[in-house]
Scaffold this motif. Structure first.
Motif, PDB file in Angstrom:
ATOM      1  N   MET A   1       0.842  -1.172   0.000  1.00 10.38           N
ATOM      2  CA  MET A   1       0.000   0.000   0.000  1.00 10.38           C
ATOM      3  C   MET A   1       0.891   1.241   0.000  1.00 10.38           C
ATOM      4  SD  MET A   1      -2.902   1.224   2.761  1.00 10.38           S
ATOM      5  CE  MET A   1      -3.568  -0.402   2.841  1.00 10.38           C
ATOM      6  N   GLU A   2       0.613   2.140  -0.899  1.00 10.11           N
ATOM      7  CA  GLU A   2       1.396   3.377  -1.049  1.00 10.11           C
ATOM      8  C   GLU A   2       0.733   4.482  -0.220  1.00 10.11           C
ATOM      9  OE1 GLU A   2       4.568   5.150  -3.583  1.00 10.11           O
ATOM     10  OE2 GLU A   2       3.789   3.117  -3.704  1.00 10.11           O
ATOM     11  N   MET A   3       1.527   5.213   0.543  1.00 10.63           N
ATOM     12  CA  MET A   3       0.997   6.281   1.383  1.00 10.63           C
ATOM     13  C   MET A   3       1.555   7.633   0.937  1.00 10.63           C
ATOM     14  SD  MET A   3      -0.730   4.392   3.352  1.00 10.63           S
ATOM     15  CE  MET A   3      -1.150   4.880   4.972  1.00 10.63           C
ATOM     16  N   CYS A   4       0.706   8.675   0.982  1.00 13.70           N
ATOM     17  CA  CYS A   4       1.161  10.024   0.637  1.00 13.70           C
ATOM     18  C   CYS A   4       1.896  10.626   1.835  1.00 13.70           C
ATOM     19  CB  CYS A   4      -0.014  10.901   0.213  1.00 13.70           C
ATOM     20  SG  CYS A   4      -1.052  11.496   1.564  1.00 13.70           S
ATOM     21  N   HIS A   5       2.375  11.861   1.691  1.00 18.51           N
ATOM     22  CA  HIS A   5       3.132  12.523   2.759  1.00 18.51           C
ATOM     23  C   HIS A   5       2.288  12.789   4.008  1.00 18.51           C
ATOM     24  CE1 HIS A   5       6.438  12.914   0.024  1.00 18.51           C
ATOM     25  NE2 HIS A   5       5.771  13.707  -0.801  1.00 18.51           N
ATOM     26  N   PHE A   6       0.955  12.773   3.866  1.00 13.87           N
ATOM     27  CA  PHE A   6       0.066  12.985   5.011  1.00 13.87           C
ATOM     28  C   PHE A   6      -0.309  11.666   5.682  1.00 13.87           C
ATOM     29  CE2 PHE A   6      -1.690  17.050   2.897  1.00 13.87           C
ATOM     30  CZ  PHE A   6      -0.702  17.817   3.488  1.00 13.87           C
ATOM     31  N   GLY A   7       0.205  10.550   5.179  1.00 11.70           N
ATOM     32  CA  GLY A   7      -0.109   9.246   5.755  1.00 11.70           C
ATOM     33  C   GLY A   7      -1.420   8.664   5.255  1.00 11.70           C
ATOM     34  N   LEU A   8      -1.982   9.252   4.198  1.00  9.52           N
ATOM     35  CA  LEU A   8      -3.215   8.744   3.605  1.00  9.52           C
ATOM     36  C   LEU A   8      -2.873   7.773   2.479  1.00  9.52           C
ATOM     37  CD1 LEU A   8      -5.080  12.157   3.338  1.00  9.52           C
ATOM     38  CD2 LEU A   8      -5.359  10.419   5.113  1.00  9.52           C
ATOM     39  N   GLU A   9      -3.768   6.845   2.216  1.00 10.27           N
ATOM     40  CA  GLU A   9      -3.527   5.899   1.140  1.00 10.27           C
ATOM     41  C   GLU A   9      -3.553   6.626  -0.203  1.00 10.27           C
ATOM     42  OE1 GLU A   9      -5.314   1.756  -0.718  1.00 10.27           O
ATOM     43  OE2 GLU A   9      -6.021   2.461   1.226  1.00 10.27           O
ATOM     44  N   ALA A  10      -2.435   6.564  -0.904  1.00  8.98           N
ATOM     45  CA  ALA A  10      -2.328   7.229  -2.212  1.00  8.98           C
ATOM     46  C   ALA A  10      -3.251   6.533  -3.205  1.00  8.98           C
ATOM     47  CB  ALA A  10      -0.886   7.193  -2.698  1.00  8.98           C
ATOM     48  N   ILE A  11      -3.715   7.300  -4.194  1.00  9.77           N
ATOM     49  CA  ILE A  11      -4.590   6.733  -5.211  1.00  9.77           C
ATOM     50  C   ILE A  11      -3.831   6.594  -6.529  1.00  9.77           C
ATOM     51  CG2 ILE A  11      -6.745   7.543  -4.186  1.00  9.77           C
ATOM     52  CD1 ILE A  11      -6.700   9.885  -6.138  1.00  9.77           C
ATOM     53  N   GLY A  12      -4.197   5.581  -7.276  1.00 14.28           N
ATOM     54  CA  GLY A  12      -3.571   5.351  -8.568  1.00 14.28           C
ATOM     55  C   GLY A  12      -4.315   6.086  -9.667  1.00 14.28           C
ATOM     56  N   LYS A  13      -3.570   6.688 -10.562  1.00 22.05           N
ATOM     57  CA  LYS A  13      -4.141   7.392 -11.706  1.00 22.05           C
ATOM     58  C   LYS A  13      -3.340   7.026 -12.946  1.00 22.05           C
ATOM     59  CE  LYS A  13      -6.082  11.388  -9.344  1.00 22.05           C
ATOM     60  NZ  LYS A  13      -6.204  12.843  -9.386  1.00 22.05           N
ATOM     61  N   THR A  14      -3.861   7.418 -14.100  1.00 25.20           N
ATOM     62  CA  THR A  14      -3.177   7.173 -15.357  1.00 25.20           C
ATOM     63  C   THR A  14      -2.898   8.495 -16.049  1.00 25.20           C
ATOM     64  OG1 THR A  14      -4.323   5.063 -15.595  1.00 25.20           O
ATOM     65  CG2 THR A  14      -3.305   5.968 -17.572  1.00 25.20           C
TER      66      THR A  14
END
Length: 84
Positions: A1-14
């Motif tokens: 699971m990838e996390m952003c700098h705020f500790g939230l789960e990052a979302i995948g985009k294209t």
């Protein structure tokens, strides 16, 4: 699971830019990527793919527009016949 700098789960985009067509990446789930988190999910595409994919997308979009215009004209024609 990838996390952003705020500790939230990052979302995948294209990405659909000419430089990175079809490449997937992770970004912050908050609107406007508030924490500016960014990470590519896949490796860069070869130069040939970078040249071909944008052209294919333009062709696809042009064909979709042509179909939409034809459908719209068919609907107008059908409505006009119904009024007569």
């Amino acid at each position: 699971m990838e996390m952003c700098h705020f500790g939230l789960e990052a979302i995948g985009k294209t990405s659909w830019t000419n430089e990175n067509p079809g490449r997937q990446f992770y970004t912050c789930p908050l609107e406007n990527n508030v924490c500016q988190y960014f990470n590519w999910l896949d490796p860069p595409m070869c130069q040939r793919s970078n040249m071909i994919i944008p052209g294919l997308l333009r062709s696809k979009n042009r064909l979709e527009q042509e179909i939409n215009v034809k459908l719209m004209l068919a609907n107008v024609s059908r409505e006009t016949k119904c009024r007569v």
